[in-house]
Design a protein around this motif. Structure first.
Motif, PDB file in Angstrom:
ATOM      1  N   LEU A 224       0.828  -1.204   0.000  1.00 49.35           N
ATOM      2  CA  LEU A 224       0.000   0.000   0.000  1.00 49.35           C
ATOM      3  C   LEU A 224       0.865   1.258   0.000  1.00 49.35           C
ATOM      4  N   ALA A 225       1.931   1.245   0.798  1.00 50.25           N
ATOM      5  CA  ALA A 225       2.824   2.408   0.847  1.00 50.25           C
ATOM      6  C   ALA A 225       3.510   2.617  -0.500  1.00 50.25           C
ATOM      7  N   SER A 226       3.865   1.527  -1.169  1.00 53.86           N
ATOM      8  CA  SER A 226       4.529   1.649  -2.479  1.00 53.86           C
ATOM      9  C   SER A 226       3.596   2.227  -3.525  1.00 53.86           C
ATOM     10  N   LYS A 227       2.273   2.143  -3.290  1.00 53.34           N
ATOM     11  CA  LYS A 227       1.291   2.703  -4.212  1.00 53.34           C
ATOM     12  C   LYS A 227       0.830   4.096  -3.788  1.00 53.34           C
ATOM     13  N   GLY A 228       1.481   4.677  -2.770  1.00 57.86           N
ATOM     14  CA  GLY A 228       1.127   6.010  -2.302  1.00 57.86           C
ATOM     15  C   GLY A 228      -0.103   6.055  -1.419  1.00 57.86           C
ATOM     16  N   ARG A 229      -0.586   4.896  -0.977  1.00 56.03           N
ATOM     17  CA  ARG A 229      -1.793   4.830  -0.131  1.00 56.03           C
ATOM     18  C   ARG A 229      -1.369   4.776   1.337  1.00 56.03           C
ATOM     19  N   SER A 230      -0.788   5.897   1.810  1.00 52.33           N
ATOM     20  CA  SER A 230      -0.146   5.930   3.127  1.00 52.33           C
ATOM     21  C   SER A 230      -1.129   5.765   4.274  1.00 52.33           C
ATOM     22  N   GLU A 231      -2.308   6.349   4.153  1.00 51.98           N
ATOM     23  CA  GLU A 231      -3.282   6.243   5.238  1.00 51.98           C
ATOM     24  C   GLU A 231      -3.741   4.800   5.424  1.00 51.98           C
ATOM     25  N   GLU A 232      -4.000   4.103   4.324  1.00 52.20           N
ATOM     26  CA  GLU A 232      -4.366   2.687   4.413  1.00 52.20           C
ATOM     27  C   GLU A 232      -3.206   1.858   4.951  1.00 52.20           C
ATOM     28  N   ALA A 233      -1.982   2.201   4.520  1.00 52.44           N
ATOM     29  CA  ALA A 233      -0.808   1.481   5.009  1.00 52.44           C
ATOM     30  C   ALA A 233      -0.675   1.643   6.518  1.00 52.44           C
ATOM     31  N   LEU A 234      -0.871   2.869   7.012  1.00 48.46           N
ATOM     32  CA  LEU A 234      -0.784   3.115   8.453  1.00 48.46           C
ATOM     33  C   LEU A 234      -1.862   2.341   9.208  1.00 48.46           C
ATOM     34  N   ALA A 235      -3.088   2.368   8.681  1.00 51.14           N
ATOM     35  CA  ALA A 235      -4.193   1.664   9.346  1.00 51.14           C
ATOM     36  C   ALA A 235      -3.938   0.161   9.391  1.00 51.14           C
ATOM     37  N   SER A 247       0.780   5.303  17.615  1.00 49.24           N
ATOM     38  CA  SER A 247       1.863   4.702  18.390  1.00 49.24           C
ATOM     39  C   SER A 247       3.221   5.071  17.790  1.00 49.24           C
ATOM     40  N   ASP A 248       4.182   5.351  18.665  1.00 53.79           N
ATOM     41  CA  ASP A 248       5.535   5.683  18.201  1.00 53.79           C
ATOM     42  C   ASP A 248       6.129   4.537  17.392  1.00 53.79           C
ATOM     43  N   TYR A 249       5.879   3.310  17.846  1.00 52.39           N
ATOM     44  CA  TYR A 249       6.444   2.157  17.139  1.00 52.39           C
ATOM     45  C   TYR A 249       5.889   2.064  15.723  1.00 52.39           C
ATOM     46  N   VAL A 250       4.568   2.182  15.580  1.00 53.39           N
ATOM     47  CA  VAL A 250       3.938   2.083  14.270  1.00 53.39           C
ATOM     48  C   VAL A 250       4.404   3.216  13.367  1.00 53.39           C
ATOM     49  N   ARG A 251       4.435   4.431  13.905  1.00 51.53           N
ATOM     50  CA  ARG A 251       4.884   5.579  13.118  1.00 51.53           C
ATOM     51  C   ARG A 251       6.337   5.418  12.673  1.00 51.53           C
ATOM     52  N   SER A 252       7.171   4.914  13.579  1.00 51.00           N
ATOM     53  CA  SER A 252       8.590   4.736  13.255  1.00 51.00           C
ATOM     54  C   SER A 252       8.769   3.666  12.175  1.00 51.00           C
ATOM     55  N   GLU A 253       8.018   2.559  12.287  1.00 44.82           N
ATOM     56  CA  GLU A 253       8.132   1.497  11.297  1.00 44.82           C
ATOM     57  C   GLU A 253       7.663   1.973   9.925  1.00 44.82           C
TER      58      GLU A 253
END
Length: 528
Positions: A224-235, A247-253
């Motif tokens: 998802l991130a490779s397709k520019g769908r960052s919000e879905e990738a984060l979720a 979460s700091d861990y999720v944001r950092s990853e």
């Protein structure tokens, strides 16, 4: 963040959604093991051979004809799988990992139906078996390329080896089930089409479980991130880690994932085949992916795996009951050994050490089996109780599969899932899987001939490959244990560690800026 990392490391519950995703995705890998293990026993049945014209109803059978058909039924699956694996890369890059798996599973089911309905009335002979095996193979080839990439991309780095390694447990479990189904049929069914319809029809059950189960899991955050769908990738990443999206861990990853993707985009705006294979730090990864499976397939395991009943017969376990029961025990040993290694050692012992110890152990045991077979050949006249030398050879093969299961069985899939960046992982896994199926096809095709012509020398040949090539290969590849998928670019020289740290910091600052802007907007809305 330390608490988050500790939770990720130690809590099975914390990663339960990733384990569930792997369990569902790897039902296709169960089919990989089951389908490769079932054919040898089916073709070995005298009723099957008579019904499909492999041997005459009366008169002396032609061993050359039996070897040819046996190798064809086994190997056409690998031929289909080779093309399925190659075709998976563009499909997976286009529609995502999850829906690609769904499509290949449905293709597999069509092949399973064709093999199940073969025989009976009409002109449904070996052509249906061959066609069904090719179609099933195409499905399995795609699954074998996409499933480990999907699971690896969704797994946290601290337990990625264990979760990705479930691949080989499911392969071993599928092979074991195939052996016992063959054994049960040989004991209770003698003159009925059920001899092949039950084992081939059984494939539809795990295929159905996988089709339904894929509706319950999430798409890969990295895709998802490779397709520019960052919000879905984060979720999806937060869902898989069982953490809050803030979460700091999720944001950092996610920052590390997107920093690596941005680097590739900046270096190559449009990723083509040439850049994917020959870009900085990429070519050596494809070389490793190709040769790791070349060596695995020529190490002897799959020759034993596909033709276990025949192998045990050759060392003195005569009769269907003895050879198939010995095969079933072999399957149990393989499942137990693989499970122990994956759950307790894969993320502690390391990749290189495991590969080296595995290769040396396998080679030594094959040398012993070859020497025993040369010195104490099985009796020409079948006996009810296998002689002591035959029991010793069987014991050596059981110990051999323990060494295989602690290295060269599960680790090639773990290793190639580790080493590729997100934008080229579908190419890398397709190359690795195609290599696996190409050499799988060659080995399964030539094994009956090698076995007939070389006898004990076959074991010595595989022993030399284990010690001379596979152990050496283990010493020269980089270690990947405990490293994130994005750190592989540093290991293979695509980018320096310093530049990666700068890029991650930049990405985290952008997240903080976006977060602060969102907070300011909410505060202004409340005031208004």
């Amino acid at each position: 963040m330390a608490l988050d990392i500790q939770a990720i490391k130690t809590s099975v519950f914390q990663n339960s959604r990733v384990y569930w995703l792997a369990f569902i995705a790897y039902w296709g890998i169960f089919l990989f093991g089951y389908d490769t293990g079932i054919a040898g026993g089916v073709v070995n049945s005298k009723y099957f051979q008579t019904q499909f014209g492999i041997i005459p109803a009366v008169g002396k059978p032609n061993q050359h004809r039996i070897d040819d058909v046996s190798s064809n039924v086994v190997s056409v699956l690998q031929a289909g799988a080779f093309f399925g694996a190659l075709g998976s890369a563009p499909v997976s890059a286009w529609i995502g990992r999850r829906w690609t798996l769904q499509g290949y599973t449905l293709i597999f089911a069509v092949g399973a139906v064709l093999t199940t309905i073969a025989g009976g009335t009409g002109n449904r002979g070996l052509s249906y078996i061959y066609a069904g095996r090719v179609v099933s193979g195409f499905g399995i080839g795609g699954i074998s390329a996409v499933a480990p990439a999907y699971v690896s991309e969704c797994s946290p780095k601290h337990v990625r080896g264990r979760i990705t390694g479930l691949f080989q447990i499911m392969v071993a479990f599928g092979v074991m089930i195939s052996y016992f189904i063959n054994f049960g049929i040989s004991e209770h069914i003698f003159n009925s089409p059920a001899i092949w319809r039950i084992p081939f029809g059984f494939q539809l059950a795990p295929a159905g479980i996988m089709c339904i189960g894929l509706l319950t899991v999430k798409e890969s955050p990295r895709w998802l991130a490779s397709k520019g769908r960052s919000e879905e990738a984060l979720a999806n990443l937060a869902y898989l880690r069982r953490m809050h999206p803030e979460s700091d861990y999720v944001r950092s990853e996610l920052a590390e994932i997107e920093a690596a993707i941005r680097e590739e985009r900046e270096a190559r705006a449009n990723l083509g085949i040439k850049e994917a294979f020959f870009g900085k730090g990429n070519f050596i990864r494809f070389v490793i992916a190709f040769f790791i499976f070349f060596l695995q397939q020529w190490g002897g395991q799959n020759s034993v795996n596909y033709y276990t009943p025949q192998i045990f017969t050759s060392i003195g376990y005569t009769g269907a009951t003895n050879s198939l029961l010995a095969s079933g025990i072999y399957g149990i040993v393989k499942v137990v050994a693989t499970s122990l290694f994956i759950f307790f050692f894969v993320d502690s012992l390391g990749r290189k050490a495991s590969f080296f110890i595995s290769a040396m152990g396998m080679g030594i045991l094959f040398f012993i089996v070859g020497a025993l077979l040369k010195t104490y050949p099985p009796p020409a006249t079948p006996v009810a109780n296998p002689p002591t030398a035959s029991k010793a050879m069987a014991a050596m093969i059981y110990i051999y599969v323990c060494f295989y299961s602690m290295g060269w069985g599960p680790l090639p899939w773990v290793y190639v899932s580790d080493i590729f960046p997100t934008r080229t992982r579908h190419y890398g896994l397709a190359t690795a899987s195609a290599s696996q199926w190409l050499w799988n096809f060659v080995v399964s095709k030539v094994t009956p001939t090698i076995h007939t012509n070389l006898g004990y020398k076959m074991f010595l040949m595989f022993a030399a490959i284990n010690v001379g090539a596979m152990a050496t290969f283990a010493l020269i590849i980089p270690e990947t244990k405990g490293r994130s998928l994005e750190e592989m670019d540093i290991i293979f020289g695509s980018i320096s560690a310093e530049q990666r740290a700068v890029n991650i910091e930049r990405q985290e600052r952008e997240y903080d800026l976006d977060k602060n802007e969102a907070t300011s907007v909410r505060s202004l809305d409340r005031k208004v």
